[in-house]
Design a protein around this motif. Structure first.
Motif, PDB file in Angstrom:
ATOM      1  N   ALA B 282       0.838  -1.208   0.000  1.00  0.00           N
ATOM      2  CA  ALA B 282       0.000   0.000   0.000  1.00  0.00           C
ATOM      3  C   ALA B 282       0.871   1.255   0.000  1.00  0.00           C
ATOM      4  O   ALA B 282       0.618   2.199  -0.765  1.00  0.00           O
ATOM      5  CB  ALA B 282      -0.932  -0.010   1.210  1.00  0.00           C
ATOM      6  N   ASP B 286       1.190   3.911  -3.024  1.00  0.00           N
ATOM      7  CA  ASP B 286       0.942   5.322  -2.725  1.00  0.00           C
ATOM      8  C   ASP B 286       2.070   6.188  -3.291  1.00  0.00           C
ATOM      9  O   ASP B 286       1.823   7.160  -4.004  1.00  0.00           O
ATOM     10  CB  ASP B 286       0.825   5.503  -1.211  1.00  0.00           C
ATOM     11  CG  ASP B 286       0.455   6.922  -0.837  1.00  0.00           C
ATOM     12  OD1 ASP B 286      -0.538   7.436  -1.390  1.00  0.00           O
ATOM     13  OD2 ASP B 286       1.149   7.527   0.000  1.00  0.00           O
ATOM     14  N   HIS B 289       1.989   6.150  -7.207  1.00  0.00           N
ATOM     15  CA  HIS B 289       0.885   6.885  -7.827  1.00  0.00           C
ATOM     16  C   HIS B 289       0.913   8.375  -7.499  1.00  0.00           C
ATOM     17  O   HIS B 289       0.494   9.197  -8.303  1.00  0.00           O
ATOM     18  CB  HIS B 289      -0.451   6.238  -7.455  1.00  0.00           C
ATOM     19  CG  HIS B 289      -0.653   4.948  -8.184  1.00  0.00           C
ATOM     20  ND1 HIS B 289      -0.291   3.734  -7.639  1.00  0.00           N
ATOM     21  CD2 HIS B 289      -1.087   4.688  -9.439  1.00  0.00           C
ATOM     22  CE1 HIS B 289      -0.540   2.775  -8.528  1.00  0.00           C
ATOM     23  NE2 HIS B 289      -1.019   3.330  -9.617  1.00  0.00           N
ATOM     24  N   ARG B 290       1.419   8.719  -6.325  1.00  0.00           N
ATOM     25  CA  ARG B 290       1.622  10.144  -6.047  1.00  0.00           C
ATOM     26  C   ARG B 290       2.623  10.729  -7.046  1.00  0.00           C
ATOM     27  O   ARG B 290       2.482  11.877  -7.473  1.00  0.00           O
ATOM     28  CB  ARG B 290       2.142  10.358  -4.628  1.00  0.00           C
ATOM     29  CG  ARG B 290       1.051  10.314  -3.583  1.00  0.00           C
ATOM     30  CD  ARG B 290       1.650  10.355  -2.176  1.00  0.00           C
ATOM     31  NE  ARG B 290       0.597  10.280  -1.196  1.00  0.00           N
ATOM     32  CZ  ARG B 290       0.226  11.277  -0.395  1.00  0.00           C
ATOM     33  NH1 ARG B 290       0.853  12.427  -0.442  1.00  0.00           N
ATOM     34  NH2 ARG B 290      -0.753  11.134   0.459  1.00  0.00           N
ATOM     35  N   VAL B 292       3.037   9.761 -10.124  1.00  0.00           N
ATOM     36  CA  VAL B 292       2.274   9.975 -11.356  1.00  0.00           C
ATOM     37  C   VAL B 292       1.448  11.260 -11.226  1.00  0.00           C
ATOM     38  O   VAL B 292       1.434  12.106 -12.127  1.00  0.00           O
ATOM     39  CB  VAL B 292       1.327   8.783 -11.647  1.00  0.00           C
ATOM     40  CG1 VAL B 292       0.467   9.077 -12.874  1.00  0.00           C
ATOM     41  CG2 VAL B 292       2.117   7.492 -11.851  1.00  0.00           C
ATOM     42  N   GLY B 293       0.778  11.409 -10.090  1.00  0.00           N
ATOM     43  CA  GLY B 293      -0.066  12.589  -9.864  1.00  0.00           C
ATOM     44  C   GLY B 293       0.722  13.881  -9.951  1.00  0.00           C
ATOM     45  O   GLY B 293       0.273  14.855 -10.571  1.00  0.00           O
ATOM     46  N   THR B 294       1.883  13.900  -9.338  1.00  0.00           N
ATOM     47  CA  THR B 294       2.688  15.122  -9.361  1.00  0.00           C
ATOM     48  C   THR B 294       3.222  15.393 -10.773  1.00  0.00           C
ATOM     49  O   THR B 294       3.147  16.523 -11.259  1.00  0.00           O
ATOM     50  CB  THR B 294       3.851  15.004  -8.348  1.00  0.00           C
ATOM     51  OG1 THR B 294       3.291  14.783  -7.058  1.00  0.00           O
ATOM     52  CG2 THR B 294       4.690  16.272  -8.325  1.00  0.00           C
ATOM     53  N   THR B 296       1.955  14.564 -13.596  1.00  0.00           N
ATOM     54  CA  THR B 296       0.896  14.935 -14.532  1.00  0.00           C
ATOM     55  C   THR B 296       0.200  16.240 -14.149  1.00  0.00           C
ATOM     56  O   THR B 296      -0.631  16.730 -14.904  1.00  0.00           O
ATOM     57  CB  THR B 296      -0.180  13.824 -14.640  1.00  0.00           C
ATOM     58  OG1 THR B 296      -0.611  13.480 -13.313  1.00  0.00           O
ATOM     59  CG2 THR B 296       0.368  12.593 -15.331  1.00  0.00           C
ATOM     60  N   HIS B 297       0.517  16.794 -12.978  1.00  0.00           N
ATOM     61  CA  HIS B 297      -0.190  17.997 -12.542  1.00  0.00           C
ATOM     62  C   HIS B 297       0.693  19.187 -12.200  1.00  0.00           C
ATOM     63  O   HIS B 297       0.205  20.317 -12.192  1.00  0.00           O
ATOM     64  CB  HIS B 297      -1.081  17.678 -11.338  1.00  0.00           C
ATOM     65  CG  HIS B 297      -2.305  16.889 -11.704  1.00  0.00           C
ATOM     66  ND1 HIS B 297      -2.252  15.537 -11.946  1.00  0.00           N
ATOM     67  CD2 HIS B 297      -3.595  17.256 -11.904  1.00  0.00           C
ATOM     68  CE1 HIS B 297      -3.463  15.104 -12.270  1.00  0.00           C
ATOM     69  NE2 HIS B 297      -4.295  16.121 -12.247  1.00  0.00           N
ATOM     70  N   ALA B 298       1.972  18.950 -11.885  1.00  0.00           N
ATOM     71  CA  ALA B 298       2.833  20.064 -11.468  1.00  0.00           C
ATOM     72  C   ALA B 298       2.903  21.123 -12.557  1.00  0.00           C
ATOM     73  O   ALA B 298       2.796  20.816 -13.753  1.00  0.00           O
ATOM     74  CB  ALA B 298       4.228  19.543 -11.134  1.00  0.00           C
ATOM     75  N   ARG B 299       3.072  22.356 -12.150  1.00  0.00           N
ATOM     76  CA  ARG B 299       3.248  23.466 -13.085  1.00  0.00           C
ATOM     77  C   ARG B 299       4.682  23.992 -13.060  1.00  0.00           C
ATOM     78  O   ARG B 299       5.071  24.784 -13.904  1.00  0.00           O
ATOM     79  CB  ARG B 299       2.274  24.603 -12.747  1.00  0.00           C
ATOM     80  CG  ARG B 299       0.794  24.235 -12.935  1.00  0.00           C
ATOM     81  CD  ARG B 299       0.527  23.708 -14.324  1.00  0.00           C
ATOM     82  NE  ARG B 299      -0.873  23.645 -14.685  1.00  0.00           N
ATOM     83  CZ  ARG B 299      -1.601  22.532 -14.747  1.00  0.00           C
ATOM     84  NH1 ARG B 299      -1.075  21.377 -14.404  1.00  0.00           N
ATOM     85  NH2 ARG B 299      -2.863  22.565 -15.152  1.00  0.00           N
ATOM     86  N   LEU B 300       5.441  23.580 -12.058  1.00  0.00           N
ATOM     87  CA  LEU B 300       6.858  23.937 -11.923  1.00  0.00           C
ATOM     88  C   LEU B 300       7.549  22.689 -11.392  1.00  0.00           C
ATOM     89  O   LEU B 300       7.112  22.135 -10.381  1.00  0.00           O
ATOM     90  CB  LEU B 300       7.041  25.046 -10.879  1.00  0.00           C
ATOM     91  CG  LEU B 300       6.490  26.439 -11.153  1.00  0.00           C
ATOM     92  CD1 LEU B 300       6.674  27.317  -9.917  1.00  0.00           C
ATOM     93  CD2 LEU B 300       7.176  27.066 -12.355  1.00  0.00           C
ATOM     94  N   ILE B 301       8.632  22.272 -12.042  1.00  0.00           N
ATOM     95  CA  ILE B 301       9.320  21.093 -11.512  1.00  0.00           C
ATOM     96  C   ILE B 301      10.798  21.131 -11.871  1.00  0.00           C
ATOM     97  O   ILE B 301      11.170  21.434 -13.001  1.00  0.00           O
ATOM     98  CB  ILE B 301       8.618  19.782 -11.993  1.00  0.00           C
ATOM     99  CG1 ILE B 301       9.084  18.585 -11.173  1.00  0.00           C
ATOM    100  CG2 ILE B 301       8.820  19.541 -13.478  1.00  0.00           C
ATOM    101  CD1 ILE B 301       8.161  17.379 -11.289  1.00  0.00           C
ATOM    102  N   GLU B 305      13.793  16.835  -8.920  1.00  0.00           N
ATOM    103  CA  GLU B 305      12.522  16.215  -8.522  1.00  0.00           C
ATOM    104  C   GLU B 305      12.009  15.308  -9.646  1.00  0.00           C
ATOM    105  O   GLU B 305      11.476  14.228  -9.387  1.00  0.00           O
ATOM    106  CB  GLU B 305      11.470  17.278  -8.176  1.00  0.00           C
ATOM    107  CG  GLU B 305      10.201  16.630  -7.607  1.00  0.00           C
ATOM    108  CD  GLU B 305       9.080  17.615  -7.315  1.00  0.00           C
ATOM    109  OE1 GLU B 305       9.230  18.813  -7.617  1.00  0.00           O
ATOM    110  OE2 GLU B 305       8.032  17.164  -6.794  1.00  0.00           O
ATOM    111  N   GLU B 359       9.146  25.609 -15.384  1.00  0.00           N
ATOM    112  CA  GLU B 359       7.789  25.754 -15.903  1.00  0.00           C
ATOM    113  C   GLU B 359       7.621  24.933 -17.195  1.00  0.00           C
ATOM    114  O   GLU B 359       6.644  24.195 -17.344  1.00  0.00           O
ATOM    115  CB  GLU B 359       7.521  27.245 -16.170  1.00  0.00           C
ATOM    116  CG  GLU B 359       6.057  27.555 -16.324  1.00  0.00           C
ATOM    117  CD  GLU B 359       5.775  29.053 -16.247  1.00  0.00           C
ATOM    118  OE1 GLU B 359       6.609  29.812 -15.703  1.00  0.00           O
ATOM    119  OE2 GLU B 359       4.709  29.465 -16.745  1.00  0.00           O
TER     120      GLU B 359
END
Lengths: 370, 370
Positions: B282, B286, B289-290, B292-294, B296-301, B305, B359
């Protein structure tokens, strides 16, 4: 409150329901959480509560089980003789399961003290959950009215009407010199606590929140967390409330809280949000969208992290930074309420330890926003 | 290497291309990064490099611009007389833009030293980017061959063939007693450095990575980051290489590295992965998949990272924990390469500061995995 009688709107619903029936409300948000009220981009909700005690009974904090039972029966009977009765659900704490009591606390309908489930404690809740009468809490009667956004005047009118209805039937301890007498001296006088729940993420991000706290302290206002006294602020939600109940009228307390604290803080938060949009848009968008990413992908998530991320979503919605139609203010409010430990266990029909809750909380959130 | 001559496969491509033409390769990954090699769930790549110096010339580190220029012309002419010539791109550092040199370094085709762009330094690269001849690096000639997964024997055969071809034309400094003489005494002897890039996220997560480092140190092996000497490990990628070049044959060095270090570490990592799957599924899901989430969603990286999150994706793919068809090993490898600073600026056709890169890196990633 020692004023003329005003009737409340009657409901066609039955006055008394079984404990099992109330569970049907638990999968929905309370009406007062719908985010429709004035200034609700920043003021989540308004709340007023009155502390009252009945003449001829010892304070609840001093009473034994039998005395509390006796008072509870008396209060129940008196309340059910008022016009309020058709709109009330009546619940006795000692007859409820611990999980059900916790759900009521998560819905802000009872206090942590009442949720302990002691003998002789009860609550009567209006069907729309905007009003709760806690019986044998710290005081014999604590009346609470909740509303969406900043609606303290309306809320005061409402609670005043309810107080009058109760006072038609119940003789409260009242001193012409001090006003209402209460179990704790901090409530003596009006017995009133007025509070607003503020969402202040931009003041937090810009490091100005401490200034707000200091100013509030100087005005003798308390700043607390989501669940009132003794709780820490989480997710940038702050409950601001009066500490003084003596020496001012109810109207003065409300007017001063609104004009000296709430309105200026709302204005500061708005300025801080505009400044974020102007100067730190990319960083803000990053934070907001990472929150979306984590909420939609995490497999384990604590309620504290959930509150923090939902707070960012709320800000993103208010500032129109989230284009996803799935993510509405209503969804965010629902998730706030329904991902709390007791609601979550109710939803999945099982008791769970913290680890299992974190797993099912993450699943629940993913099922609600994709 | 002082052995019989073996011919290399000829290519139909032209031998010499302009610097502008090479930019067409920059939007793709190198072949050796395709993740197809043996044990490539854990061993990302194998690399061997040989250090050689030409008789009658001072070491590059001691030479002035004119001496280096002279040697570079000589080496170019000699290399272009070998059968290698039809498969080579030849580039001179001082005639390239800084960004182009950085791209070659990001593709592991030249060293940081060569990327500085000094006069008299060059590189010849095979069209599939598996082979690079660095000219006037620390040594006069540094031959490098790269391969996917664990392929040290094949890579050695390859580089040996190339070395023989070069030695037909070039007289290297060689001592019967010490072997090949090199600018730095640590390379004297075989002049060979053998390294493998290992992906060890499970050993890292389970806190066992330090043990691996200690064992490697006891075997006189170096553990470095993605870009070799002087770079820190990022994203759980570790480059393991021999430090001893003297007193052993090339075959002994390779055999010992593989049997005493690489194979046991691969086995430990595999056990650690199985243990994670068994005991901490688990938490592992977690994390993955977090990530993947970051992504696919971050606007600055940042690139650091990004490497960390891509490392988690790589693990997720290897352990079959990611069901999203968009996220393949090839995508992950592409993102590793193409989100680095120089590649990113090349892709968006603009020079950018770190903030702008963060960005556009985030945008680039979002466009590649949804």
């Amino acid at each position: 409150m020692r004023q003329r009688f005003n009737s409340v709107t009657k409901s066609a619903n039955v006055s008394l329901i079984s404990m099992n029936n109330i569970t049907r409300i638990y999968d929905n948000i309370c009406d007062w959480m719908d985010g429709s009220g004035p200034l609700s981009d920043i003021v989540v909700s308004s709340r007023i509560r009155l502390a009252r005690n009945v003449s001829g009974f010892v304070f609840s904090t001093q009473a034994d089980d039998q005395q509390r039972e006796q008072l509870l029966r008396y209060l129940h009977d008196q309340v059910m003789e008022t016009e309020l009765k058709d709109d009330l659900w009546y619940l006795e704490m000692s007859r409820m399961a611990p999980l059900e009591r916790l759900m009521l606390a998560e819905r802000h309908l009872i206090s942590g003290r009442l949720a302990e489930g002691n003998t002789g404690c009860g609550v009567a809740i209006s069907h729309d959950e905007s009003m709760a009468l806690m019986l044998n809490e710290e005081d014999h009667v604590r009346v609470q009215v909740l509303a969406s956004g900043l609606q303290l005047e309306e809320t005061y009118e409402n609670i005043n009407r309810i107080d009058d209805l109760l006072e038609e039937k119940i003789e409260y301890t009242f001193s012409p010199q001090y006003g209402y007498l209460t179990a704790c001296p901090t409530n003596v006088g009006t017995g009133m606590r007025v509070s607003v729940m503020l969402h202040l993420p931009a003041l937090k991000m810009s490091g100005q929140i401490e200034k707000v706290f200091r100013a509030a302290g100087e005005m003798r206002l308390a700043v607390r967390g989501l669940y009132g006294e003794g709780t820490e602020p989480i997710g940038d939600f702050y409950q601001l409330s009066n500490q003084t109940t003596l020496g001012k009228t109810e109207q003065q307390i409300i007017e001063q809280l609104v004009s000296l604290a709430v309105e200026p803080i709302v204005e500061y938060e708005r300025q801080a949000r505009n400044k974020l949009l102007k100067d730190r848009m990319a960083a803000l968008d990053d934070k907001i969208h990472r929150a979306v990413g984590t909420l939609t992908h995490a497999r384990l998530i604590s309620s504290e992290e959930t509150a923090y991320l939902l707070s960012l979503l709320r800000l993103g919605i208010q500032l129109d930074r989230i284009k996803d139609k799935d993510i509405s203010l209503r969804t965010v409010n629902e998730l706030f309420l329904l991902t709390q430990p007791a609601h979550l266990q109710h939803h999945y029909k099982q008791t769970m330890d913290a680890g299992q809750r974190d797993e099912l909380r993450a699943r629940f959130i993913r099922e609600h926003i994709r």
